[in-house]
Scaffold this motif. Structure first.
Motif, short mmCIF file in Angstrom:
data_model
loop_
_atom_site.label_atom_id
_atom_site.label_comp_id
_atom_site.label_asym_id
_atom_site.label_seq_id
_atom_site.Cartn_x
_atom_site.Cartn_y
_atom_site.Cartn_z
N VAL A 72 24.39 48.53 43.68
CA VAL A 72 24.08 47.74 44.88
C VAL A 72 23.32 48.61 45.85
N SER A 73 22.16 48.15 46.27
CA SER A 73 21.41 48.83 47.32
C SER A 73 21.96 48.36 48.67
N VAL A 74 22.31 49.32 49.53
CA VAL A 74 22.82 49.00 50.87
C VAL A 74 21.90 49.68 51.88
N LYS A 75 21.22 48.85 52.67
CA LYS A 75 20.27 49.38 53.66
C LYS A 75 20.81 49.11 55.05
N ALA A 76 21.01 50.20 55.80
CA ALA A 76 21.52 50.10 57.17
C ALA A 76 22.81 49.28 57.22
N GLY A 77 23.66 49.44 56.20
CA GLY A 77 24.95 48.77 56.19
C GLY A 77 24.97 47.38 55.59
N VAL A 78 23.83 46.88 55.10
CA VAL A 78 23.75 45.53 54.55
C VAL A 78 23.33 45.61 53.08
N ALA A 79 24.15 45.01 52.21
CA ALA A 79 23.81 44.96 50.78
C ALA A 79 22.59 44.06 50.61
N THR A 80 21.55 44.60 49.98
CA THR A 80 20.30 43.86 49.86
C THR A 80 19.98 43.41 48.45
N GLU A 81 20.50 44.13 47.44
CA GLU A 81 20.13 43.80 46.06
C GLU A 81 21.14 44.42 45.11
N LEU A 82 21.45 43.69 44.03
CA LEU A 82 22.30 44.21 42.97
C LEU A 82 21.53 44.06 41.66
N ARG A 83 21.42 45.16 40.94
CA ARG A 83 20.81 45.15 39.61
C ARG A 83 21.73 45.92 38.67
N SER A 84 21.68 45.59 37.38
CA SER A 84 22.57 46.24 36.44
C SER A 84 21.79 46.88 35.31
N TRP A 85 22.36 47.93 34.77
CA TRP A 85 21.69 48.77 33.78
C TRP A 85 22.65 49.09 32.65
N ARG A 86 22.09 49.36 31.47
CA ARG A 86 22.88 49.79 30.33
C ARG A 86 22.12 50.92 29.64
N LEU A 87 22.85 51.96 29.28
CA LEU A 87 22.24 53.11 28.62
C LEU A 87 21.80 52.72 27.21
N GLU A 88 20.54 52.97 26.93
CA GLU A 88 19.96 52.70 25.62
C GLU A 88 19.36 54.00 25.11
N GLY A 89 20.10 54.69 24.28
CA GLY A 89 19.65 56.01 23.84
C GLY A 89 19.76 56.99 24.99
N GLU A 90 18.63 57.51 25.41
CA GLU A 90 18.61 58.48 26.51
C GLU A 90 18.17 57.88 27.83
N THR A 91 17.83 56.58 27.84
CA THR A 91 17.33 55.97 29.07
C THR A 91 18.10 54.68 29.37
N PHE A 92 17.99 54.25 30.61
CA PHE A 92 18.61 53.00 31.03
C PHE A 92 17.66 51.84 30.81
N GLY A 93 18.20 50.73 30.33
CA GLY A 93 17.47 49.48 30.27
C GLY A 93 18.14 48.50 31.21
N GLU A 94 17.37 47.66 31.88
CA GLU A 94 17.95 46.73 32.83
C GLU A 94 18.62 45.57 32.11
N GLU A 95 19.75 45.15 32.63
CA GLU A 95 20.47 43.98 32.12
C GLU A 95 20.16 42.79 33.01
N GLU A 96 20.14 41.61 32.43
CA GLU A 96 20.06 40.40 33.21
C GLU A 96 21.44 40.11 33.78
N VAL A 97 21.51 39.87 35.07
CA VAL A 97 22.80 39.56 35.72
C VAL A 97 22.90 38.05 35.88
N LEU A 98 23.92 37.47 35.25
CA LEU A 98 24.15 36.03 35.30
C LEU A 98 25.44 35.76 36.08
N SER A 99 25.52 34.58 36.67
CA SER A 99 26.74 34.18 37.39
C SER A 99 27.79 33.71 36.43
#
Length: 138
Positions: A111-138
């Protein structure tokens, strides 16, 4: 693409904790089920950040909090499926330090928090030696 199913009340709990803990990094664990590339989160647990000196830009989960999450997951027929944390005043992308301590197969919402306000949530999963982004569903 890997997916993370994160119901709105659990997502809200993570963002509220991230905002409350600002300007420090806040962290916790995801409890749920993994089915192939899909992770379903059923509960989230906060954990204490015990990093000895750089809590505004690093986190270290209190070992007892991790053990408590493992016990709670097992008691509910779940497993620990990931770690969430905040990035105060930084984008929700994994850092080199995040990569260094990541475990393959786990989800890593940030979660990115800018000046005390959460602005964005993104999720990642390790794939080998690097992170790949996951789709976040409700």
């Amino acid at each position: 693409m890997a997916t993370l199913r994160l119901p709105p009340p659990l997502r809200d709990a993570i963002t509220a904790a991230a905002q409350t803990g600002y300007p420090d990094e806040v962290c916790g664990l995801l409890l749920g089920r993994q089915d192939g590339d899909a992770v379903t989160v059923c509960a989230v647990r906060a954990a204490r950040n015990i990093h000895p000196e750089r809590t505004a830009e690093r986190f270290l989960i209190e070992p007892q909090d991790y053990l408590d999450a493992e016990y709670a997951a097992a008691a509910s027929g779940l497993q620990v499926v990931g770690v969430w944390h905040s990035h105060p005043d930084h984008p929700p992308r994994p850092s080199d330090t995040d990569r260094e301590f990541a475990w393959a197969g786990w989800s890593y919402p940030i979660v990115s928090v800018k000046a005390g306000v959460a602005t964005e949530l993104r999720s990642w999963r390790l794939e080998g030696e690097t992170f790949g982004e996951e789709e976040v569903l409700s």
